[in-house]
Structure formats: structure tokens, C-alpha cells
Scaffold this active site. Structure first.
Site, PDB file in Angstrom:
ATOM      1  N   ASN A  11       0.878  -1.175   0.000  1.00 20.76           N
ATOM      2  CA  ASN A  11       0.000   0.000   0.000  1.00 20.76           C
ATOM      3  C   ASN A  11       0.915   1.225   0.000  1.00 20.76           C
ATOM      4  O   ASN A  11       1.443   1.606   1.043  1.00 20.76           O
ATOM      5  CB  ASN A  11      -0.897  -0.039   1.246  1.00 20.76           C
ATOM      6  N   TRP A  12       1.081   1.782  -1.178  1.00 16.64           N
ATOM      7  CA  TRP A  12       2.021   2.915  -1.293  1.00 16.64           C
ATOM      8  C   TRP A  12       1.476   4.194  -0.685  1.00 16.64           C
ATOM      9  O   TRP A  12       2.197   5.171  -0.548  1.00 16.64           O
ATOM     10  CB  TRP A  12       2.368   3.165  -2.772  1.00 16.64           C
ATOM     11  N   LYS A  13       0.193   4.215  -0.400  1.00 14.32           N
ATOM     12  CA  LYS A  13      -0.459   5.426   0.131  1.00 14.32           C
ATOM     13  C   LYS A  13      -0.189   6.607  -0.807  1.00 14.32           C
ATOM     14  O   LYS A  13      -0.088   6.419  -2.015  1.00 14.32           O
ATOM     15  CB  LYS A  13      -0.014   5.668   1.577  1.00 14.32           C
ATOM     16  N   HIS A  95      -9.682   1.608   4.545  1.00 19.34           N
ATOM     17  CA  HIS A  95      -8.449   1.791   5.303  1.00 19.34           C
ATOM     18  C   HIS A  95      -8.721   2.784   6.440  1.00 19.34           C
ATOM     19  O   HIS A  95      -9.485   3.734   6.273  1.00 19.34           O
ATOM     20  CB  HIS A  95      -7.336   2.314   4.383  1.00 19.34           C
ATOM     21  N   GLU A  97      -7.099   5.159   7.534  1.00 11.74           N
ATOM     22  CA  GLU A  97      -6.808   6.556   7.203  1.00 11.74           C
ATOM     23  C   GLU A  97      -7.995   7.198   6.480  1.00 11.74           C
ATOM     24  O   GLU A  97      -8.219   8.404   6.584  1.00 11.74           O
ATOM     25  CB  GLU A  97      -5.514   6.628   6.370  1.00 11.74           C
ATOM     26  N   GLU A 166      -5.942  -4.464  10.516  1.00 17.64           N
ATOM     27  CA  GLU A 166      -4.907  -3.454  10.709  1.00 17.64           C
ATOM     28  C   GLU A 166      -5.188  -2.667  11.979  1.00 17.64           C
ATOM     29  O   GLU A 166      -5.979  -1.696  11.955  1.00 17.64           O
ATOM     30  CB  GLU A 166      -4.860  -2.494   9.518  1.00 17.64           C
ATOM     31  N   GLY A 172       2.000   2.516  10.735  1.00 20.96           N
ATOM     32  CA  GLY A 172       2.983   3.577  10.581  1.00 20.96           C
ATOM     33  C   GLY A 172       3.677   3.974  11.871  1.00 20.96           C
ATOM     34  O   GLY A 172       4.385   4.977  11.918  1.00 20.96           O
ATOM     35  N   SER A 211       2.797  -2.005  10.413  1.00 25.13           N
ATOM     36  CA  SER A 211       4.241  -2.031  10.665  1.00 25.13           C
ATOM     37  C   SER A 211       4.879  -3.396  10.437  1.00 25.13           C
ATOM     38  O   SER A 211       5.792  -3.772  11.169  1.00 25.13           O
ATOM     39  CB  SER A 211       4.555  -1.523  12.075  1.00 25.13           C
ATOM     40  N   GLY A 232       2.544  -1.122   4.406  1.00 23.06           N
ATOM     41  CA  GLY A 232       2.606   0.300   4.084  1.00 23.06           C
ATOM     42  C   GLY A 232       4.041   0.755   3.879  1.00 23.06           C
ATOM     43  O   GLY A 232       4.625   0.589   2.813  1.00 23.06           O
ATOM     44  N   GLY A 233       4.618   1.327   4.912  1.00 18.51           N
ATOM     45  CA  GLY A 233       5.945   1.938   4.814  1.00 18.51           C
ATOM     46  C   GLY A 233       6.982   1.044   4.136  1.00 18.51           C
ATOM     47  O   GLY A 233       7.737   1.502   3.269  1.00 18.51           O
TER      48      GLY A 233
HETATM   49  P1  PGA Z   1       2.449   0.367   7.751  1.00 13.63           P
HETATM   50  O1  PGA Z   1       1.043   0.610   7.046  1.00 13.63           O
HETATM   51  O2  PGA Z   1       3.006  -0.928   7.240  1.00 13.63           O
HETATM   52  O3  PGA Z   1       3.282   1.563   7.355  1.00 13.63           O
HETATM   53  O4  PGA Z   1       2.202   0.318   9.215  1.00 13.63           O
HETATM   54  C1  PGA Z   1       0.162  -0.460   6.807  1.00 13.63           C
HETATM   55  C2  PGA Z   1      -1.093   0.065   6.160  1.00 13.63           C
HETATM   56  O5  PGA Z   1      -1.574   1.140   6.563  1.00 13.63           O
HETATM   57  O6  PGA Z   1      -1.636  -0.570   5.236  1.00 13.63           O
END
Ligand code: PGA
Length: 251
Positions: A11-13, A95, A97, A166, A172, A211, A232-233
Site C-alpha cells: 500500500n504505497w499510500k 483503510h 486513514e 490493521e 505507521g 508495521s 505500508g511503509g
Molecule cells: P504500515 O502501514 O506498514 O506503514 O504500518 C500499513 C497500512 O496502513 O496498510
């Protein structure tokens, strides 16, 4: 131990530019892990670019959100049909976010998932509790509430979804749920699926996200009812993302 092919999704966001997106996608495609399904969920403007970069490699393309409506007068929205048209197989919905920043309700998330399925996409439906909810012992209740409208989509559609657990406090932050914490939630989701869709419950892939790093991936992916990860990251670094994909392969 999961018996199905595991799935690792990046997930590149809201990250990258054209050059970085193209280079990252190519680097992941070149060393793609065999025996594991991998997908990249990239920003809308780069779907075509990344789609071309990974064409024919077995890597799948995904988006990070979709409208709950069909084509029409919905300024700024992107339909499931459009995502299919540009080569997407997956789309993330719900998600945290988006639930937080855009006040997306669980009913809206389920409606988006339904649109995605009906257009031939696989929605990756995210659920997860806040730190306050976990500390109040409300984790499984929150997850059940978020899942309820999704379960209402019915057994046939449920056979076409991926669910991602999640925990909001792990996204994050560098804090990951322990394997036991993740397994407890995944088990509860599997039980709920079994009650509503017994014929497909075992096949639905349940991803863990929050994470996930190369050092933690193998243990998490070996957890019961954990069928891969939403990353994500670490998905913005090809070496880290590939290491996580390879961790899934060995399970
Ligand atoms: P993260 O994000 O690996 O940076 O914690 C995961 C996500 O939000 O899909």
C-alpha cells in the site's frame, strides 16, 4: 498454518512520483517471489504507469479506494469499472486513514466492497481497532461492528473478498501486534465468516497489516489464520518489500 497461497500487498499510500513509481514497480517485479501472490496498490495517477511496468510479470495491480457509485456525476470519484478498465485486480477499501480522515462508515465501506466485487475487482476490506478500544478490552467488539455490514453482503460476494486486520495503533508507528494478538483477531474474523458463509470462509484470505517489516513478517505469516500482509511503509523500499514477500513464500 495457512494452507492457501498467501497474499502480500503493498500500500504505497500518497507517495512516489512517476520515476520513483516506475523504478519501484520494476524492482519488485524483477525479483518477485514465486508461490506467493503479490499486488501493488498505488496512487490513482500512477495506475497506468505501474500497470505497464508490471505487465506480464504476475504482479497484480490495485488501487487504494473506490467509489460506492457507478459512473456518473460524482466529481472527484473513481468507479470500480474504471479501475477494472485500467487493469486493476484489487482495491483497498475502508483503510483506517480513510475511515478517520473522510469519516467513512462501515456501511459505506461495505457498499464500496460490493461495487468492487460486482465490477470484477477483489476488495481488500480493512478493519482495526484504535488504541483506546484495545485498552478498553473492546477489540473484538469493534472488529465485529466493522465487519457486520460486510458480512451482510452475502456468501457469494464474501467468496470474492480479502480482509485485512490493521490495528490503528500499529499503522505507521513501528509497533506491530504480537503474533498472538493478531491471531486472536484473525480467528474471530474466521469464525464470523464461517457462521455467515460456511462454504467460502476457509478460502477468504485474512491479511495482517500494521508495521510489518522483514524481521517480523515470517513469524506473523506463520500465525494461524494469517494469510499474508498489507504493507505500508516497507512497501516503498523494494528490498524490504521483497524480503516480506519471500517470508510469505516459505509458509
Ligand atoms: P504500515 O502501514 O506498514 O506503514 O504500518 C500499513 C497500512 O496502513 O496498510
Amino acid at each position: 498454518m495457512a494452507l492457501k497461497t498467501q497474499l502480500v500487498v503493498g500500500n504505497w499510500k500518497m507517495n512516489t512520483r512517476r520515476d520513483a513509481a516506475s523504478a519501484l514497480a520494476q524492482a519488485v517485479a524483477e525479483k518477485r517471489a514465486e508461490g506467493v501472490d503479490c499486488a501493488l496498490c498505488v496512487p490513482f495517477p500512477y495506475l497506468g504507469l505501474v500497470g505497464s511496468a508490471i505487465a506480464g510479470t504476475g504482479l497484480k495491480l490495485g488501487a487504494q479506494d473506490v467509489s460506492d457509485c457507478d459512473d456518473g456525476a460524482y466529481t472527484g470519484e473513481v468507479s470500480a469499472g474504471m479501475l477494472r478498465d485500467v487493469g486493476c485486480d484489487y482495491v483497498i477499501v475502508g483503510h483506517s486513514e480513510r475511515r478517520q480522515r473522510h469519516a467513512e462508515s462501515s456501511a459505506l465501506v461495505a457498499a464500496k466492497a460490493a461495487r468492487a466485487i460486482d465490477a470484477g475487482l477483489t476488495p481488500i476490506v480493512c478493519v482495526g481497532e484504535s488504541l483506546e478500544a484495545r485498552e478498553a478490552g473492546q477489540t473484538l467488539t469493534v472488529i465485529a461492528d466493522q465487519l457486520a455490514p460486510v458480512l451482510d453482503l452475502g456468501a457469494e460476494r464474501l467468496g470474492s473478498i480479502v480482509l485485512a486486520y490493521e490495528p490503528v495503533w500499529a499503522i505507521g508507528t513501528g509497533l506491530s501486534a504480537s503474533v498472538d494478538q493478531a491471531v486472536e483477531v484473525h480467528r474471530s474474523i474466521r469464525i464470523a465468516l464461517r457462521q455467515r458463509a460456511p462454504n467460502v470462509a476457509a478460502e477468504v484470505r485474512l491479511l495482517y497489516g500494521g508495521s510489518v517489516k522483514p524481521a517480523s513478517a515470517a513469524a506473523l505469516f506463520a500465525g494461524e489464520d494469517i494469510d499474508g500482509g498489507l504493507i505500508g511503509g516497507a512497501s516503498l523500499d523494494s528490498d524490504q518489500f521483497l524480503a516480506i514477500c519471500h517470508a510469505a513464500r516459505t509458509n
